[in-house]
Design a protein around this motif. Sequence first.
Motif, PDB file in Angstrom:
ATOM      1  N   ILE A 160      17.377 -39.665 -42.845  1.00 48.40           N
ATOM      2  CA  ILE A 160      16.832 -38.502 -42.142  1.00 48.40           C
ATOM      3  C   ILE A 160      15.472 -38.109 -42.710  1.00 48.40           C
ATOM      4  CG2 ILE A 160      19.103 -37.602 -41.507  1.00 48.40           C
ATOM      5  CD1 ILE A 160      18.878 -35.591 -43.773  1.00 48.40           C
ATOM      6  N   ASP A 161      14.765 -37.278 -41.962  1.00 45.30           N
ATOM      7  CA  ASP A 161      13.470 -36.785 -42.387  1.00 45.30           C
ATOM      8  C   ASP A 161      13.602 -36.058 -43.732  1.00 45.30           C
ATOM      9  OD1 ASP A 161      10.568 -35.893 -41.418  1.00 45.30           O
ATOM     10  OD2 ASP A 161      11.555 -34.147 -42.315  1.00 45.30           O
ATOM     11  N   PRO A 162      12.691 -36.315 -44.676  1.00 50.25           N
ATOM     12  CA  PRO A 162      12.796 -35.685 -46.005  1.00 50.25           C
ATOM     13  C   PRO A 162      12.842 -34.161 -45.951  1.00 50.25           C
ATOM     14  CG  PRO A 162      11.178 -37.450 -46.042  1.00 50.25           C
ATOM     15  CD  PRO A 162      11.573 -37.265 -44.609  1.00 50.25           C
ATOM     16  N   TYR A 163      12.085 -33.558 -45.035  1.00 49.18           N
ATOM     17  CA  TYR A 163      12.100 -32.104 -44.923  1.00 49.18           C
ATOM     18  C   TYR A 163      13.442 -31.596 -44.410  1.00 49.18           C
ATOM     19  CZ  TYR A 163       7.040 -32.327 -45.594  1.00 49.18           C
ATOM     20  OH  TYR A 163       5.789 -32.544 -46.098  1.00 49.18           O
ATOM     21  N   TYR A 164      14.047 -32.363 -43.473  1.00 51.68           N
ATOM     22  CA  TYR A 164      15.361 -31.950 -42.978  1.00 51.68           C
ATOM     23  C   TYR A 164      16.416 -32.122 -44.063  1.00 51.68           C
ATOM     24  CZ  TYR A 164      19.344 -31.211 -39.953  1.00 51.68           C
ATOM     25  OH  TYR A 164      20.490 -30.696 -39.406  1.00 51.68           O
ATOM     26  N   PHE A 165      16.243 -33.136 -44.900  1.00 50.45           N
ATOM     27  CA  PHE A 165      17.164 -33.326 -46.024  1.00 50.45           C
ATOM     28  C   PHE A 165      17.156 -32.101 -46.935  1.00 50.45           C
ATOM     29  CE2 PHE A 165      17.691 -34.919 -50.488  1.00 50.45           C
ATOM     30  CZ  PHE A 165      19.061 -35.119 -50.416  1.00 50.45           C
ATOM     31  N   GLU A 166      15.964 -31.563 -47.195  1.00 48.14           N
ATOM     32  CA  GLU A 166      15.867 -30.359 -48.019  1.00 48.14           C
ATOM     33  C   GLU A 166      16.646 -29.209 -47.376  1.00 48.14           C
ATOM     34  OE1 GLU A 166      11.701 -29.685 -48.381  1.00 48.14           O
ATOM     35  OE2 GLU A 166      11.316 -31.597 -49.396  1.00 48.14           O
TER      36      GLU A 166
END
Length: 298
Positions: A160-166
């Motif tokens: 998944i997108d790194p920002y969504y992971f956060e």
Amino acid sequence: MELPKYHETFIPILEILNTVESLKSRELASRVRDLYYSDLPQELLNQKTSSGANVLLDRILWGKSYLKMAKFVSYPKRGEVQITEKGKQILNKGQLPLHKLQNDQDFINHRKSVKSDKENEIDLDTVNVENASPQDLIDSGFSSIETEVKTELLEKLKDIDPYYFEKVILILLKKMGYGDFIETSKSGDGGIDGIINEDKLGLEKIYTQAKRYNENKVREKDIRNFIGAMSGDTSKGVFITTSTFDNFAVKKAKEAHHSIILIDGAKLVDLMLQYNVGVQVKTVYEVKEIDSDFFEGE
């Protein structure tokens, strides 16, 4: 005649996939059934599990999952399956017994990546069916299903997108009972991805850092930068990754004046299953026993 075991579908699955670029999982299962097992009695082909799923299709799908764990097949995009070069090589040999797959290094690494130390010590996947009690078999089956879910969940997190992971991490911490969270700006955040309240009133703050890595381990430098980015209003931090921490990173976190909690990929998916983040309940089974009190008055 009897239905094939899930591991007896390995070669049929690979043979079907070797003729196409990729297939949807359900279509793959149907093709394997129709091409290799259509001569079985109809009552066997129609056999259902206690949850209502077709037994044969379910076993084929489990065969696909095990092949994926050993990298004989891959998932090129959502819902699709594709044979890999490794899968083609084993297909040329014409056989893939279960013990060979279980001893494959990719399979071993895959299982270890989502199992806790306790699960690795007591591996329910190796239970001896002949000597196992019904409860042993239930525990073994549950363990296999849970490991498969954890494996897929960890792979999703890595993609998944790194920002969504956060954001997923902050949602998890919220589900775990912490207070409101604040996402930091995506530029110049100094290594802080989020700020969560340890209590509902926000009297204590915890800083978070989330690293979505595939193979790279979190290093001592990452922990040092995280500690350096924490301002004076908190001494608590949680560092989460989809991979693992090297020994120097663990040592740095332990020696820090701050309280730093490290959560690796295996622990992360454990928590997500426990708090139902990114997963949902598929089936609920009831195991019943005699109510002795009911017969007390006889």
